[in-house]
Design a protein around this motif. Structure first.
Motif, short mmCIF file in Angstrom:
data_model
loop_
_atom_site.label_atom_id
_atom_site.label_comp_id
_atom_site.label_asym_id
_atom_site.label_seq_id
_atom_site.Cartn_x
_atom_site.Cartn_y
_atom_site.Cartn_z
N PHE A 1 -28.50 45.77 2.64
CA PHE A 1 -27.55 44.89 1.96
C PHE A 1 -26.92 45.60 0.77
N ARG A 2 -27.73 46.27 -0.04
CA ARG A 2 -27.21 46.99 -1.20
C ARG A 2 -26.30 48.14 -0.78
N ASP A 3 -26.68 48.83 0.29
CA ASP A 3 -25.84 49.90 0.82
C ASP A 3 -24.49 49.35 1.28
N ALA A 4 -24.54 48.21 1.96
CA ALA A 4 -23.30 47.61 2.47
C ALA A 4 -22.36 47.22 1.32
N LEU A 5 -22.92 46.65 0.26
CA LEU A 5 -22.10 46.29 -0.90
C LEU A 5 -21.45 47.53 -1.51
N ALA A 6 -22.24 48.58 -1.69
CA ALA A 6 -21.70 49.80 -2.29
C ALA A 6 -20.60 50.39 -1.42
N GLY A 7 -20.79 50.35 -0.11
CA GLY A 7 -19.77 50.88 0.77
C GLY A 7 -18.47 50.11 0.72
N LEU A 8 -18.57 48.82 0.49
CA LEU A 8 -17.37 47.97 0.48
C LEU A 8 -16.73 47.88 -0.90
N LEU A 9 -17.56 47.85 -1.95
CA LEU A 9 -17.06 47.53 -3.29
C LEU A 9 -17.15 48.68 -4.29
N VAL B 1 -11.26 39.92 0.64
CA VAL B 1 -9.84 39.68 0.95
C VAL B 1 -8.92 40.53 0.11
N LEU B 2 -9.36 40.97 -1.06
CA LEU B 2 -8.59 41.90 -1.88
C LEU B 2 -9.40 43.20 -2.01
N PRO B 3 -8.77 44.34 -1.82
CA PRO B 3 -9.49 45.61 -1.99
C PRO B 3 -10.05 45.73 -3.40
N LEU B 4 -11.31 46.17 -3.50
CA LEU B 4 -11.99 46.28 -4.79
C LEU B 4 -12.75 47.58 -4.88
N ASN B 5 -12.70 48.20 -6.06
CA ASN B 5 -13.59 49.30 -6.39
C ASN B 5 -14.09 49.01 -7.80
N LEU B 6 -15.26 48.42 -7.90
CA LEU B 6 -15.75 47.90 -9.17
C LEU B 6 -15.80 48.95 -10.28
N PRO B 7 -16.30 50.17 -10.03
CA PRO B 7 -16.36 51.13 -11.12
C PRO B 7 -15.00 51.48 -11.72
N THR B 8 -13.93 51.34 -10.95
CA THR B 8 -12.61 51.70 -11.47
C THR B 8 -11.95 50.58 -12.26
N LEU B 9 -12.54 49.38 -12.26
CA LEU B 9 -11.96 48.26 -13.00
C LEU B 9 -12.21 48.38 -14.51
N GLY B 10 -13.19 49.18 -14.89
CA GLY B 10 -13.50 49.32 -16.31
C GLY B 10 -14.45 48.26 -16.83
N VAL B 11 -14.97 47.40 -15.95
CA VAL B 11 -15.88 46.34 -16.40
C VAL B 11 -17.30 46.90 -16.50
N ASP B 12 -18.13 46.16 -17.23
CA ASP B 12 -19.53 46.55 -17.38
C ASP B 12 -20.43 45.91 -16.33
N GLY B 13 -19.99 44.80 -15.79
CA GLY B 13 -20.79 44.11 -14.79
C GLY B 13 -19.90 43.25 -13.91
N ALA B 14 -20.42 42.90 -12.75
CA ALA B 14 -19.70 42.01 -11.83
C ALA B 14 -20.71 41.12 -11.13
N ILE B 15 -20.29 39.91 -10.82
CA ILE B 15 -21.11 38.97 -10.06
C ILE B 15 -20.31 38.52 -8.84
N ILE C 1 -16.86 42.84 8.23
CA ILE C 1 -15.66 42.89 7.39
C ILE C 1 -15.27 44.33 7.09
N ALA C 2 -16.27 45.18 6.82
CA ALA C 2 -15.97 46.59 6.55
C ALA C 2 -15.37 47.25 7.77
N GLY C 3 -15.84 46.87 8.96
CA GLY C 3 -15.30 47.43 10.19
C GLY C 3 -13.84 47.06 10.40
N VAL C 4 -13.50 45.84 10.05
CA VAL C 4 -12.10 45.41 10.14
C VAL C 4 -11.28 46.11 9.06
N GLY C 5 -11.85 46.18 7.85
CA GLY C 5 -11.14 46.76 6.70
C GLY C 5 -10.55 45.67 5.84
N VAL C 6 -10.85 45.70 4.55
CA VAL C 6 -10.34 44.66 3.65
C VAL C 6 -8.81 44.68 3.60
#
Length: 364
Positions: free
Chosen positions: A59-67, A187-201, A277-282
């Motif tokens: 699950f954690r791997d899947a999140l990292a791959g997507l987000l 539904v929207l492409p996301l890369n959390l580390p590039t947003l500049g935030v300290d945390g995400a939920i 969802i990752a297979g389809v592509g966001v």
């Protein structure tokens, strides 16, 4: 995308338009639950924990791959509120820096969790003006601000917040920034580390089609290193199986926010769903969503929604009163948030369904 409909167990009846609430069940998730949870339980009993923890690692791997980021930056949570409370309670207020800023247009449970933090010395301030305007946050953030909690996509309007700009303002003021991506992940492409935030939920029940119970917390490595969670358990420990009651040491990564014995089934389901969802592509999910919204707009002469406007998530939000019998007549599954009618198209929705929705809206 109509060929993908068969990959989901779409509820029977008319168009299912509730991706913003509960995404349809991917068939792969049912198989994932059997393989990762039920089969090890049946065949190994108490020795299934190795398989179960492996499923959570998946699950954690899947999140990292997507987000974005690494699996070490993600920690499973039962829901968004728990993740938010655990993160902020790990960073006690300092001096006069006690204010937590959020919008009154945030999801209600977020406000409840933040209000609970006042018992630790924080002070919640809810902004009552447009949360999608950078000026709103620029005027509010100051030396008193400890944390800013902003929604990426607002559930009652589908409007997108300027997260990168908010994060930059918080950083300049010495505050931390946390983003709620429950309505955008998938539904929207996301890369959390590039947003500049300290945390995400976030959660997996909506656009990620992962079902309830699979919430998560992403923490930047810099913030994680100084966070001291107060709600801890044996899975917050650097070595959960050490079993020395007198020696607690935090896990070196986001697992320090985990707590006690974890649930397994929700994360096994969600990992399989994220894989679909990752297979389809966001990007492809977003493109299909926009194409169906454009069909509705075209067939209603743009009366209800402008698909070309920037800054919205994946949900059509329409100010409308009453019971909307024309949508009910075609068996459409939709909901309301206050005076807003909410309709969402996912990859399992078809052009024919969009046309039927347009015809129904034209009769309103």
């Amino acid at each position: 995308m109509s060929d993908l409909r068969g990959a989901f167990e779409v509820p029977p009846g008319g168009p299912y338009l509730l991706a913003h609430s509960v995404g349809a069940l991917p068939r792969a998730a049912r198989a994932g639950l059997e393989t990762a949870v039920l089969a090890p339980w049946s065949g190994k009993g108490g020795d299934a924990w190795g398989d179960w923890l492996g499923a959570i690692d998946g699950f954690r791997d899947a999140l990292a791959g997507l987000l974005g980021g690494t699996a070490a930056d993600y920690c499973p949570q039962p829901n968004l509120s728990a993740g938010l409370f655990r993160l902020l309670s790990a960073l006690p207020p300092e001096g006069e820096r006690r204010e937590i800023l959020a919008s009154d247009q945030s999801f209600a449970s977020i406000g409840f969790a933040l209000k609970g933090l006042e018992a630790l010395g924080f002070r919640l301030r809810l902004l009552t003006v447009d949360p999608t305007a950078v000026e709103t946050w620029a005027e509010a953030i100051g030396p008193q601000t400890a944390a800013v909690v902003a929604m990426h996509v607002h559930s009652n309007s589908s409007a997108v917040g300027p997260i990168a700009e908010i994060a930059a303002l918080a950083r300049e003021a010495g505050a931390i920034a946390i983003v709620d991506v429950a309505q955008s992940a998938g539904v929207l492409p996301l890369n959390l580390p590039t947003l500049g935030v300290d945390g995400a939920i976030g959660s997996c029940v909506k656009w990620l089609c992962g079902g309830p119970g699979a919430g998560w917390l992403w923490v930047s490595p810099t913030l994680c290193a100084r966070a001291k969670p107060i709600e801890i358990g044996w899975f917050s420990h650097v070595d959960p199986f050490e079993f020395d009651i007198r020696d607690f040491r935090y896990a070196p990564d986001a697992r320090r926010f985990w707590g006690g014995t974890p649930s397994v089934a929700p994360y096994a389901l969600a990992a399989a769903a994220i894989g679909v969802i990752a297979g389809v592509g966001v990007e492809a999910v977003r493109a299909h969503n926009r194409a169906l919204i454009a069909r509705v707009s075209e067939r209603t002469n743009g009366r209800w929604f402008d698909p070309d406007r920037s800054g919205f998530g994946g949900t059509i939000c329409i100010a409308a009163e009453g019971s909307n019998p024309s949508l009910t007549a075609i068996g459409a599954k939709f909901d309301r948030r206050g005076d807003q009618l909410r309709l969402s198209f996912h990859v399992y929705n078809t052009a024919d369904e969009a046309d039927r929705v347009a015809e129904a809206l034209a009769r309103v």
